[in-house]
Design an enzyme around this catalytic site. Sequence first.
Site, mmCIF file in Angstrom:
data_model
loop_
_atom_site.group_PDB
_atom_site.id
_atom_site.type_symbol
_atom_site.label_atom_id
_atom_site.label_comp_id
_atom_site.label_asym_id
_atom_site.label_seq_id
_atom_site.Cartn_x
_atom_site.Cartn_y
_atom_site.Cartn_z
ATOM 1 N N ASP A 4 136.016 100.386 112.515
ATOM 2 C CA ASP A 4 134.344 99.386 112.022
ATOM 3 C C ASP A 4 133.347 100.168 111.293
ATOM 4 O O ASP A 4 133.351 101.348 110.821
ATOM 5 C CB ASP A 4 133.223 98.975 113.543
ATOM 6 C CG ASP A 4 132.463 98.005 112.737
ATOM 7 O OD1 ASP A 4 132.357 97.284 111.649
ATOM 8 O OD2 ASP A 4 130.756 98.056 112.945
ATOM 9 N N ARG A 5 133.055 99.273 110.124
ATOM 10 C CA ARG A 5 132.119 99.533 109.161
ATOM 11 C C ARG A 5 131.210 99.565 109.279
ATOM 12 O O ARG A 5 130.239 100.955 109.589
ATOM 13 C CB ARG A 5 132.096 98.678 107.828
ATOM 14 C CG ARG A 5 132.091 99.608 106.329
ATOM 15 C CD ARG A 5 132.072 98.080 105.001
ATOM 16 N NE ARG A 5 130.825 97.638 105.469
ATOM 17 C CZ ARG A 5 130.646 97.119 104.331
ATOM 18 N NH1 ARG A 5 131.850 96.544 103.722
ATOM 19 N NH2 ARG A 5 128.938 96.466 104.524
ATOM 20 N N ASP A 6 130.394 98.612 109.295
ATOM 21 C CA ASP A 6 128.701 98.928 109.305
ATOM 22 C C ASP A 6 128.299 99.356 110.976
ATOM 23 O O ASP A 6 128.371 99.223 112.034
ATOM 24 C CB ASP A 6 127.564 97.265 109.699
ATOM 25 C CG ASP A 6 128.197 96.923 107.810
ATOM 26 O OD1 ASP A 6 127.721 98.094 106.746
ATOM 27 O OD2 ASP A 6 129.061 95.968 107.887
ATOM 28 N N GLY A 17 115.038 93.652 115.121
ATOM 29 C CA GLY A 17 115.994 94.132 116.474
ATOM 30 C C GLY A 17 117.747 94.164 116.398
ATOM 31 O O GLY A 17 118.175 94.258 117.413
ATOM 32 N N GLN A 54 133.052 90.759 107.685
ATOM 33 C CA GLN A 54 131.419 90.589 106.543
ATOM 34 C C GLN A 54 131.049 89.391 106.290
ATOM 35 O O GLN A 54 131.647 88.326 105.168
ATOM 36 C CB GLN A 54 131.959 90.698 104.951
ATOM 37 C CG GLN A 54 132.162 92.786 105.344
ATOM 38 C CD GLN A 54 131.010 93.641 106.074
ATOM 39 O OE1 GLN A 54 129.679 93.238 104.937
ATOM 40 N NE2 GLN A 54 131.376 94.403 106.451
ATOM 41 N N LYS A 98 136.941 89.261 113.957
ATOM 42 C CA LYS A 98 136.410 90.134 115.353
ATOM 43 C C LYS A 98 135.404 89.542 115.930
ATOM 44 O O LYS A 98 134.529 88.685 115.557
ATOM 45 C CB LYS A 98 135.996 91.888 115.357
ATOM 46 C CG LYS A 98 136.705 92.707 114.490
ATOM 47 C CD LYS A 98 136.082 93.712 114.842
ATOM 48 C CE LYS A 98 135.291 93.959 113.405
ATOM 49 N NZ LYS A 98 134.815 94.923 113.264
ATOM 50 N N ASP A 123 130.653 99.572 117.390
ATOM 51 C CA ASP A 123 129.196 99.790 117.627
ATOM 52 C C ASP A 123 128.802 98.032 118.268
ATOM 53 O O ASP A 123 126.767 97.980 118.823
ATOM 54 C CB ASP A 123 128.023 100.332 116.885
ATOM 55 C CG ASP A 123 128.160 99.675 116.002
ATOM 56 O OD1 ASP A 123 128.768 98.503 115.137
ATOM 57 O OD2 ASP A 123 126.684 99.346 114.855
#
Length: 174
Positions: A4-6, A17, A54, A98, A123
């Site tokens: 995953d990227r971010d 949060g 994105q 996803k 994540d």
Amino acid sequence: MFLDRDGVLNRSLMRNGRPHPPDTVEEFELLPGVAEACALLKDAGFLLVVVTNQPDVGRGTQSLEVVEAMHRKLESLLPLDRIETCYDPGGAPSERRKPAPGMLLSASRELNINLRESYLVGDRWRDIDAGAAAGCAATFFIDYGYEEELRTLPDYKVASLLQAAKMIVNIEEA
């Protein structure tokens, strides 16, 4: 190796949060240990494929040009083999977004990747679900304590991509 990227490769921005992608190329910053982790995985013979939702592009709140500039920066910093991006805004079923496995399946066809011998590091719950749905050998969840529940349990919980990379190399060597 699906990444995953971010939150895995680069720092996410926290708002209310919840993690969000950076807004600008200037805010786009690799997380500590990411370059070392990618080098370790590359040295172990892995293809490195980024799979990233994105949706802000599809929603019109982020420009395609900025996201592509972030990806060029990422490619200049890391030995990536491919970046698969889904711009679908969400809210409607999508084969690529996803938690659906579409980006992983597409990359596996294009790069001749055996999904049963692949790993995914993410994540968010969507990442883990996508890796499981694609049939990856194992999923690794970087646990930042976000206020969201996992829908599919990961095979491993880790603190960083570097920790996951070291575990994966050890699994492969066993």
